[in-house]
Design a protein around this motif. Structure first.
Motif, short mmCIF file in Angstrom:
data_model
loop_
_atom_site.label_atom_id
_atom_site.label_comp_id
_atom_site.label_asym_id
_atom_site.label_seq_id
_atom_site.Cartn_x
_atom_site.Cartn_y
_atom_site.Cartn_z
N ILE A 268 -2.71 -4.20 3.03
CA ILE A 268 -3.66 -3.58 2.12
C ILE A 268 -4.66 -2.77 2.93
N GLU B 10 4.49 -0.09 -7.97
CA GLU B 10 5.09 -0.99 -6.98
C GLU B 10 6.32 -0.32 -6.36
N LYS C 171 5.40 -3.70 -2.19
CA LYS C 171 3.93 -3.57 -2.15
C LYS C 171 3.44 -2.65 -3.27
N LYS C 172 2.19 -2.85 -3.67
CA LYS C 172 1.53 -1.96 -4.64
C LYS C 172 0.89 -0.84 -3.83
N VAL D 88 -2.48 -0.89 -1.74
CA VAL D 88 -3.63 -1.45 -2.47
C VAL D 88 -3.29 -2.86 -2.95
N ASN D 89 -4.32 -3.54 -3.49
CA ASN D 89 -4.14 -4.90 -3.98
C ASN D 89 -3.57 -4.88 -5.37
#
Length: 169
Positions: free
Chosen positions: A36, A76, A116-117, A168-169
């Motif tokens: 992140i 995602e 991951k986002k 990002v989260n």
């Protein structure tokens, strides 16, 4: 005699030039865990992250217009090019995905980005992708020969040209 010498010098110049071509290398894919805050290409601003739209909203926007410029999209990552990290796909709500290339191949992403986002910043458009190009990307994704051979028709799809990608989260 002079013409023979000039011919020989000319021959030497051309043969030397043909062997002295400089190979242009593309950057290697970055390694790492895609944590992140990591970014690839241009850093995506906090303003863009806060304004980022979902993949589904992007799809709605592209029904009205064929191209959106300077847009930020959050989604995602479902796949990353195994060879160089030169493209990714983002998951849409209906389970399908859309294709993302890096602008001018100026940057690549690590394969650890899968799952991951991310927020992408760049340009999106609805485009028809040729059979040859679809097969090329299927090979990059290490699809089976049967899956590659099953690609027989061009496909209209969303294509995104990313200036920057941020985890990002």
């Amino acid at each position: 005699m002079k013409s023979i010498i000039y011919s020989f010098v000319l021959f030497l110049c051309f043969s030397t030039l043909s062997f002295c071509q400089e190979a242009v290398e593309k950057p290697a894919p970055p390694s790492g865990n895609a944590l992140i805050g990591d970014f690839y290409g241009a850093d995506v601003s906090v303003v863009s992250i806060n304004k980022a739209i979902s993949v589904e909203k992007l799809e709605s926007k592209l029904k009205d217009t064929k191209k959106e410029e300077g847009i930020a999209v959050k989604g995602e990552v479902t796949n990353v090019c195994e060879k160089r990290g030169c493209w990714i796909t983002l998951k849409m709500e209906d389970g399908s995905s859309f294709f993302v290339k890096m602008k001018d191949y100026a940057f690549f992403v690590p394969t650890a980005l899968k799952g991951k986002k991310v927020v992408l910043e760049g340009n999106a458009e609805r485009k028809v992708t040729s059979v040859d190009e679809l097969k090329h990307y299927a090979k990059d994704a290490k699809k089976s020969k049967a899956e590659i051979d099953a690609i027989t028709a061009p496909k209209e799809e969303i294509r995104f040209l990313a200036d920057g990608i941020k985890v990002v989260n």
